[in-house]
Write a protein that holds these residues in place. Structure first.
Motif, PDB file in Angstrom:
ATOM      1  N   VAL A  16       0.860  -1.185   0.000  1.00 19.19           N
ATOM      2  CA  VAL A  16       0.000   0.000   0.000  1.00 19.19           C
ATOM      3  C   VAL A  16       0.892   1.230   0.000  1.00 19.19           C
ATOM      4  O   VAL A  16       1.670   1.438   0.940  1.00 19.19           O
ATOM      5  CB  VAL A  16      -0.933   0.036   1.222  1.00 19.19           C
ATOM      6  N   THR A  27      -6.474   1.798   4.560  1.00 18.00           N
ATOM      7  CA  THR A  27      -6.413   0.583   3.746  1.00 18.00           C
ATOM      8  C   THR A  27      -5.421  -0.416   4.316  1.00 18.00           C
ATOM      9  O   THR A  27      -5.709  -1.619   4.395  1.00 18.00           O
ATOM     10  CB  THR A  27      -6.041   0.939   2.301  1.00 18.00           C
ATOM     11  N   VAL A  89      -1.737  -1.770  -4.041  1.00 13.08           N
ATOM     12  CA  VAL A  89      -2.665  -0.644  -3.952  1.00 13.08           C
ATOM     13  C   VAL A  89      -1.875   0.634  -4.229  1.00 13.08           C
ATOM     14  O   VAL A  89      -1.091   1.097  -3.404  1.00 13.08           O
ATOM     15  CB  VAL A  89      -3.339  -0.563  -2.571  1.00 13.08           C
ATOM     16  N   ASN A  91      -1.975   3.985  -4.042  1.00 15.04           N
ATOM     17  CA  ASN A  91      -2.755   5.037  -3.399  1.00 15.04           C
ATOM     18  C   ASN A  91      -2.024   6.379  -3.356  1.00 15.04           C
ATOM     19  O   ASN A  91      -2.665   7.422  -3.376  1.00 15.04           O
ATOM     20  CB  ASN A  91      -3.109   4.609  -1.968  1.00 15.04           C
ATOM     21  N   ALA A 226     -11.401   2.721   2.050  1.00 12.86           N
ATOM     22  CA  ALA A 226     -10.657   1.487   2.335  1.00 12.86           C
ATOM     23  C   ALA A 226     -11.564   0.264   2.237  1.00 12.86           C
ATOM     24  O   ALA A 226     -11.170  -0.787   1.710  1.00 12.86           O
ATOM     25  CB  ALA A 226     -10.026   1.565   3.720  1.00 12.86           C
ATOM     26  N   ILE A 229     -11.940  -0.623  -1.342  1.00 14.14           N
ATOM     27  CA  ILE A 229     -10.699  -1.179  -1.880  1.00 14.14           C
ATOM     28  C   ILE A 229     -10.613  -2.661  -1.547  1.00 14.14           C
ATOM     29  O   ILE A 229     -10.269  -3.495  -2.397  1.00 14.14           O
ATOM     30  CB  ILE A 229      -9.472  -0.414  -1.341  1.00 14.14           C
TER      31      ILE A 229
END
Length: 254
Positions: A16, A27, A89, A91, A226, A229
């Protein structure tokens, strides 16, 4: 979130980015609570350490993902520790308020470097291991990736680019068992505007304006994003790919 999140990600491994605050922190925490081992990546060590305190399954890597070779360093760190990778992820991102009349080359370059180039290089470095695990990529876009943003056109353009990458990669990788999706949050309570250098008064004014336009009458929480996700990255959801899911309280409809 932990009381209602099934352990679908038990023993899975996730990266992440932007994990030091906001959506990234939420997340990373949600994935760890769902059973995953998480590498949280970001530039601010102290912020990452606070994220890591949320769950023992979160390990941190302070790193600027825009740096030369950073993508390879991130993936190597995951493989050295857990020997596999199931989820990326993307982000980390930045924004900028820049009307056309104030266009600055360096601002454009910075926006695309973090919002488009860095996620692309991370996805490239992660791909061989996502193929091995039939894993997935989740890109974090914005509701402004597919709607106009006066005064912030170049930010919106980077998110539009990320959404097109999502669709194209999904089609490219579907036969290899790798899924690619995106979540597009609306205005959310994070520190991204402060990180862009805006004053608190300006931030408050912008958020108040956005809140007044959102049909549900509130800004999003990082946990709202989150949760989605995790849903779209769910290892059991093998038949969803190439999708951009907007989580904006209905702002897209206005």
């Amino acid at each position: 979130m932990s009381s209602s999140t099934p352990p679908y990600f038990r023993d899975r491994v996730a990266i992440v980015t932007g994990a030091g605050s906001g959506i990234g922190r939420a997340t990373a925490t949600a994935l760890a609570e769902a059973g995953a081992h998480v590498l949280g990546v970001g530039r601010r060590r102290e912020a990452l350490e606070e994220t890591a305190r949320a769950h023992p399954h979160i390990v941190i890597l302070p790193l600027d993902i825009r740096a030369e070779g950073a993508a390879d360093v991130v993936v190597a760190a995951v493989l050295e520790r857990w020997r596999r990778l199931d989820l990326l992820v993307n982000n980390a991102g930045t924004t900028a308020v820049m009307p056309l009349a104030e266009t600055d080359r360096s601002v454009i370059a910075d926006l695309f470097d973090l919002n488009v180039t860095a996620p692309s290089l991370l996805a490239h470095a992660a791909l061989p291991y996502l193929r091995d695990s039939s894993g997935s990529i989740v890109n974090v876009s914005s509701t402004y990736g597919h709607r106009p943003l006066p005064g912030g056109a170049h930010y919106a353009a980077t998110k539009g680019a990320l959404e097109q990458l999502t669709r194209s990669w999904a089609l490219e990788l579907a036969s290899e068992g790798v899924r690619v999706n995106a979540i597009a949050p609306g205005p959310t309570k994070t520190d991204v505007l402060a990180a862009a250098g805006l004053s608190q008064d300006t931030i408050d004014e912008m958020l108040d304006h956005e809140r007044g336009r959102i049909p549900t009458g509130r800004l999003g929480d990082p946990e709202d994003v989150a949760r989605w996700i995790l849903y779209i990255a769910d290892p059991l959801g093998r038949h969803i790919t190439g999708q951009v899911l907007t989580v904006d309280g209905g702002l897209e409809l206005v």
